[in-house]
Design a protein around this motif. Structure first.
Motif: not given
Length: 124
Positions: A1, A32, A102, A111-112
């Motif tokens: 991440q 990204y 993300d 989104f991550g």
């Protein structure tokens, strides 16, 4: 991440401007998708803006209707930083603003990775 740290929030009068910054970790930052979201008290988090890489070696930018023409999202890949320039601020822009990242962008998809948020308060 990806690790994200926002800054630049504060108190501003209506009609004023602020620029938010989001510093990201990671060696693949340039590829990204980056986004800004906000959450006002008692309301759900909402999309504000995003910037993503497309297949034509360029960046696409997306904005919520409520901020089009007033906010601009940009990025400096050399600094691993994404910005949100906010002009002509309105009291209804008051919220905690979150940076997100993300690998790809798709409208409506979450989104991550998320930052901790920065408060923006616009006084009337």
């Amino acid at each position: 991440q990806v690790q994200l740290v926002e800054s630049g929030g504060g108190l501003v009068q209506a009609g004023g401007s602020l620029r938010l910054s989001c510093a990201a970790s990671g060696r693949t930052f340039s590829s990204y998708a980056m986004g800004w979201f906000r959450q006002a008290p008692g309301k759900e988090r909402e999309f504000v803006a995003a910037v993503s890489w497309n297949s034509w070696s360029a960046y696409n930018r997306y904005y919520a209707d409520s901020v089009k023409g007033r906010f601009t999202i940009s990025r400096d890949n050399a600094k691993n930083t994404v910005y949100l320039q906010m002009n002509n601020l309105k009291p209804e822009d008051t919220a905690v603003y979150y940076c997100a990242a993300d690998k790809t962008y798709a409208a409506g998809r979450d989104f991550g990775s998320w930052g901790q948020g920065t408060q923006v308060t616009v006084s009337s």
